[in-house]
Design a protein around this motif. Structure first.
Motif, short mmCIF file in Angstrom:
data_model
loop_
_atom_site.label_atom_id
_atom_site.label_comp_id
_atom_site.label_asym_id
_atom_site.label_seq_id
_atom_site.Cartn_x
_atom_site.Cartn_y
_atom_site.Cartn_z
N ALA A 173 -13.35 -38.80 37.46
CA ALA A 173 -13.49 -37.89 36.33
C ALA A 173 -13.66 -38.71 35.06
O ALA A 173 -13.09 -39.80 34.94
CB ALA A 173 -12.27 -36.98 36.23
N THR A 174 -14.45 -38.21 34.13
CA THR A 174 -14.69 -38.95 32.89
C THR A 174 -14.13 -38.18 31.69
O THR A 174 -13.99 -36.96 31.73
CB THR A 174 -16.20 -39.19 32.67
OG1 THR A 174 -16.87 -37.92 32.61
CG2 THR A 174 -16.79 -40.03 33.79
N ALA A 175 -13.86 -38.93 30.65
CA ALA A 175 -13.35 -38.35 29.41
C ALA A 175 -14.51 -37.82 28.56
O ALA A 175 -15.67 -38.19 28.75
CB ALA A 175 -12.58 -39.41 28.62
N THR A 229 -20.22 -42.23 28.50
CA THR A 229 -21.67 -42.29 28.65
C THR A 229 -22.12 -42.74 30.03
O THR A 229 -23.30 -42.67 30.35
CB THR A 229 -22.28 -43.24 27.60
OG1 THR A 229 -21.70 -44.54 27.76
CG2 THR A 229 -22.00 -42.72 26.19
N SER A 230 -21.17 -43.24 30.85
CA SER A 230 -21.54 -43.70 32.19
C SER A 230 -20.42 -43.44 33.18
O SER A 230 -19.28 -43.20 32.79
CB SER A 230 -21.89 -45.19 32.16
OG SER A 230 -20.74 -45.96 31.87
N LEU A 241 -17.51 -35.41 33.47
CA LEU A 241 -17.47 -35.07 34.89
C LEU A 241 -16.04 -34.64 35.18
O LEU A 241 -15.10 -35.42 35.04
CB LEU A 241 -17.88 -36.28 35.73
CG LEU A 241 -19.28 -36.82 35.41
CD1 LEU A 241 -19.59 -38.03 36.29
CD2 LEU A 241 -20.34 -35.75 35.56
N LEU A 242 -15.87 -33.40 35.55
CA LEU A 242 -14.55 -32.80 35.66
C LEU A 242 -13.97 -32.93 37.06
O LEU A 242 -14.67 -32.77 38.06
CB LEU A 242 -14.63 -31.32 35.27
CG LEU A 242 -15.19 -31.06 33.86
CD1 LEU A 242 -15.33 -29.57 33.62
CD2 LEU A 242 -14.32 -31.72 32.81
N LEU A 243 -12.68 -33.21 37.11
CA LEU A 243 -11.94 -33.40 38.34
C LEU A 243 -12.16 -32.23 39.31
O LEU A 243 -12.17 -31.07 38.91
CB LEU A 243 -10.45 -33.52 38.04
CG LEU A 243 -9.52 -33.72 39.23
CD1 LEU A 243 -9.84 -35.03 39.94
CD2 LEU A 243 -8.08 -33.70 38.78
N TYR A 265 -9.95 -38.32 40.85
CA TYR A 265 -9.05 -38.62 39.74
C TYR A 265 -9.57 -39.77 38.88
O TYR A 265 -10.16 -40.70 39.42
CB TYR A 265 -7.66 -38.97 40.26
CG TYR A 265 -6.92 -37.78 40.78
CD1 TYR A 265 -6.28 -36.90 39.92
CD2 TYR A 265 -6.88 -37.52 42.14
CE1 TYR A 265 -5.61 -35.80 40.39
CE2 TYR A 265 -6.22 -36.40 42.63
CZ TYR A 265 -5.58 -35.54 41.74
OH TYR A 265 -4.93 -34.45 42.22
N PRO A 266 -9.32 -39.74 37.58
CA PRO A 266 -9.68 -40.88 36.73
C PRO A 266 -8.84 -42.09 37.06
O PRO A 266 -7.77 -41.97 37.67
CB PRO A 266 -9.41 -40.37 35.31
CG PRO A 266 -8.47 -39.23 35.47
CD PRO A 266 -8.68 -38.66 36.84
N ALA A 267 -9.35 -43.26 36.67
CA ALA A 267 -8.60 -44.51 36.90
C ALA A 267 -7.31 -44.48 36.11
O ALA A 267 -7.24 -43.91 35.01
CB ALA A 267 -9.45 -45.69 36.47
#
Length: 149
Positions: A46-48, A52-53, A119-121, A145-147
């Protein structure tokens, strides 16, 4: 009388459970197929907001004939490239015959560039993987899950 009611209730519960198991689809494997290989579990974290990548990981198995991953497209990003240890300047990832190959955060990976939104979980987004011999495969990109910070 209570004993008969109990047996009927148990029979009804068992029947409902069996019926539900027939209606609810079985958990599907996250696999996608070309004539040469199987793509296993394409995923990213997932991204915040404002990212941008994103780095995409996946495994290639059941490789009948060597092939090359030469492109990737998804509506969530403007472009994609290969990155990481051992990635060259061209988008060309060799998948050797008879061997498993992997794109992962710790080695060569697929990087989505120009993300159009976070990008949502637990979401799934369409993605097309393009192979030199196997052609295009429609796949789904799962978001994990995000890092850990």
């Amino acid at each position: 009388m209570n004993k008969v009611l109990f047996h009927r209730r148990k029979l009804l519960q068992t029947g409902l459970a069996l019926g539900a198991s027939l209606v609810v689809p079985a958990t599907r494997a996250h696999e996608f197929f070309s004539k040469n290989l199987t793509v296993i579990h394409p995923w990213t974290r997932a991204t915040a907001e404002g990212a941008t990548s994103a780095i995409v990981s996946m495994t290639f198995e059941d490789v009948i004939h060597s092939d090359h991953l030469i492109g990737a497209q998804t509506p969530v990003a403007t472009s994609a490239e290969l990155g990481g240890e051992g990635a060259g300047p061209l988008f060309d990832f060799l998948i050797p015959e008879g061997q498993n190959a992997e794109l992962s955060e710790g080695g060569v990976y697929l990087r989505l560039l120009g993300l159009k939104h976070p990008l949502l979980l637990a979401r799934e987004y369409p993605m097309t993987l393009i192979f030199a011999s196997g052609g295009a495969i429609r796949a789904a990109l799962l978001i994990d899950y995000p890092a850990a910070a």
